[in-house]
Write an enzyme that holds these catalytic residues in place. Structure first.
Site, PDB file in Angstrom:
ATOM      1  N   LYS A 139      73.711 -35.535  60.265  1.00 18.69           N
ATOM      2  CA  LYS A 139      72.770 -36.633  60.041  1.00 18.69           C
ATOM      3  C   LYS A 139      71.521 -36.472  60.915  1.00 18.69           C
ATOM      4  O   LYS A 139      70.419 -36.878  60.520  1.00 18.69           O
ATOM      5  CB  LYS A 139      73.444 -37.973  60.311  1.00 18.69           C
ATOM      6  CG  LYS A 139      74.550 -38.323  59.317  1.00 18.69           C
ATOM      7  CD  LYS A 139      73.995 -38.470  57.905  1.00 18.69           C
ATOM      8  CE  LYS A 139      75.053 -38.954  56.925  1.00 18.69           C
ATOM      9  NZ  LYS A 139      74.512 -39.138  55.556  1.00 18.69           N
ATOM     10  N   TYR A 147      79.687 -34.505  61.784  1.00 23.71           N
ATOM     11  CA  TYR A 147      79.080 -35.530  60.929  1.00 23.71           C
ATOM     12  C   TYR A 147      77.793 -36.057  61.566  1.00 23.71           C
ATOM     13  O   TYR A 147      76.751 -36.142  60.909  1.00 23.71           O
ATOM     14  CB  TYR A 147      80.048 -36.690  60.702  1.00 23.71           C
ATOM     15  CG  TYR A 147      79.462 -37.792  59.852  1.00 23.71           C
ATOM     16  CD1 TYR A 147      79.368 -37.657  58.474  1.00 23.71           C
ATOM     17  CD2 TYR A 147      78.986 -38.972  60.437  1.00 23.71           C
ATOM     18  CE1 TYR A 147      78.815 -38.656  57.685  1.00 23.71           C
ATOM     19  CE2 TYR A 147      78.428 -39.970  59.657  1.00 23.71           C
ATOM     20  CZ  TYR A 147      78.349 -39.813  58.287  1.00 23.71           C
ATOM     21  OH  TYR A 147      77.790 -40.811  57.517  1.00 23.71           O
TER      22      TYR A 147
END
Length: 359
Positions: A232, A228
């Site tokens: 990003k 994750y």
């Protein structure tokens, strides 16, 4: 800090680039963010004159997307476009949102961030059906706990949705935003990012091709928290480069971190002891969802061209990920080239060039 002017078009050098990176020990920063930072909720006194505005929020049937849509409507937003994967769930959410502002027009349009066809169809609908667009919040994102690839693209789902598809949609929307601008102020394109981009370990950063290295667990083992954060980071570095090219007089591009927020359903795939632990952690350290959503409102309405290409945290221009200040150039070059190659079928490079401040 005052942004530096560059070029003949008044393009600015993003202040985020001049700020020092976050400290290696992020614990004190996290504690300050979550427990000692006050986030004010938006009011009509702070954001007047919302009438006649049209805004788009992706992933707006639940979590932060829904709450930010709710706050925008409470401010008097005239026209909201909800971009959602499920029309049924989106329609149910729209009925609840209408209770906040019964005079608003709310459209529920399908957008599946795992489907290039769906993304293209959504962008086409924006072009053909909207007379003006004042801002877009690209909020849709995922944080799966298990490894899986998107059948159509063969890319790992987290990287596909949080970076590649988000870049795809942003690129398609840029000329549409420019053409639909009311002319008074540039439209905003706000991409939801995360400070976890600073915390990822990125063990495969030297692998080439880089994006493909996420698709094979024998090359890059899958860890959900790490994946994750790195998804990003990929998005952040790409958006910073994109903002360097796009003229801020046409579209203002920025990124926002809502902070650790409870009630977002980002960890909805968790089960068993993992779910219990996640629920406890978020209940103790997480912000209220209305506070997290307020950072979205601040990003799209509370700032001007000084945030072009910037990362906003706690409603302020903040530092980029530590990777930007160390391996940033090499990483950005690879991410940029590989992403544009992936999106070559829609002429991504040409679309971006058409938005250049040098034209």
């Amino acid at each position: 800090m005052h942004p530096r002017e560059k070029g003949t078009q008044g393009q600015i050098e993003p202040p985020s680039k001049d700020l020092p990176p976050f400290p290696e020990n992020f614990g004190p920063v996290f504690f300050k963010n979550q427990f000692r930072t006050r986030i004010s909720l938006p009011t009509k006194e702070i954001y007047p004159n919302m009438e006649e505005l049209c805004g788009i929020v992706t992933g707006s049937n639940t979590g932060l997307g829904f709450e930010s849509a709710k706050q925008l409507l409470s401010l008097g937003l005239t026209h909201l476009v909800m971009a959602v994967r499920s029309i049924e769930r989106g329609t149910t959410a729209a009925k609840e949102l209408l209770a906040v502002n019964s005079s608003a027009k709310i459209d529920v349009w399908q957008l599946d961030m795992e489907s290039y066809d769906s993304i293209r169809s959504f962008a086409r609908k924006c072009k053909e059906n909207l007379s003006r667009i004042d801002f877009v919040i690209l909020n849709a994102g995922i944080a799966p706990l298990t490894f899986a690839t998107v059948p159509a693209t063969k890319h790992e789902r987290t990287v596909q949705v949080n970076h590649i598809s988000t870049a795809f949609l942003a690129i398609l929307l840029l000329p549409i935003l420019k053409s639909k601008s009311p002319g008074k102020v540039p439209p905003r394109l706000t991409i939801v990012n995360s400070v976890t981009a600073h915390l990822c370990k990125f063990p495969n950063k030297d692998k080439r091709p880089l994006l493909a290295s996420f698709d094979d667990t024998t090359i890059t083992p899958f860890d959900p928290e790490e994946r994750y954060g790195v998804s990003k980071l990929l998005s952040q570095l790409f958006i910073v480069r994109l903002a360097e090219i796009v003229n801020s007089e046409d579209v203002i591009i920025n990124m926002v971190d809502p902070g650790l927020t409870k009630g977002t359903r980002l960890s909805r795939d968790a089960n068993g002891t993992t779910a219990v632990a996640a629920k406890m952690f978020f209940s103790i350290a997480g912000r209220r969802i209305d506070k997290g959503a307020a950072t979205y409102i601040d990003a799209v309405l509370g700032h001007g061209k000084e945030t072009h290409g910037c990362f906003l945290m706690n409603c302020q221009i903040s530092s980029l990920s530590r990777w930007y200040y160390s391996d940033g150039k090499a990483l950005t070059d690879s991410i940029w080239a590989e992403t544009l190659q992936e999106l070559n079928f829609i002429g991504a490079a040409e679309i971006i060039s058409s938005m250049s401040s040098d034209i």
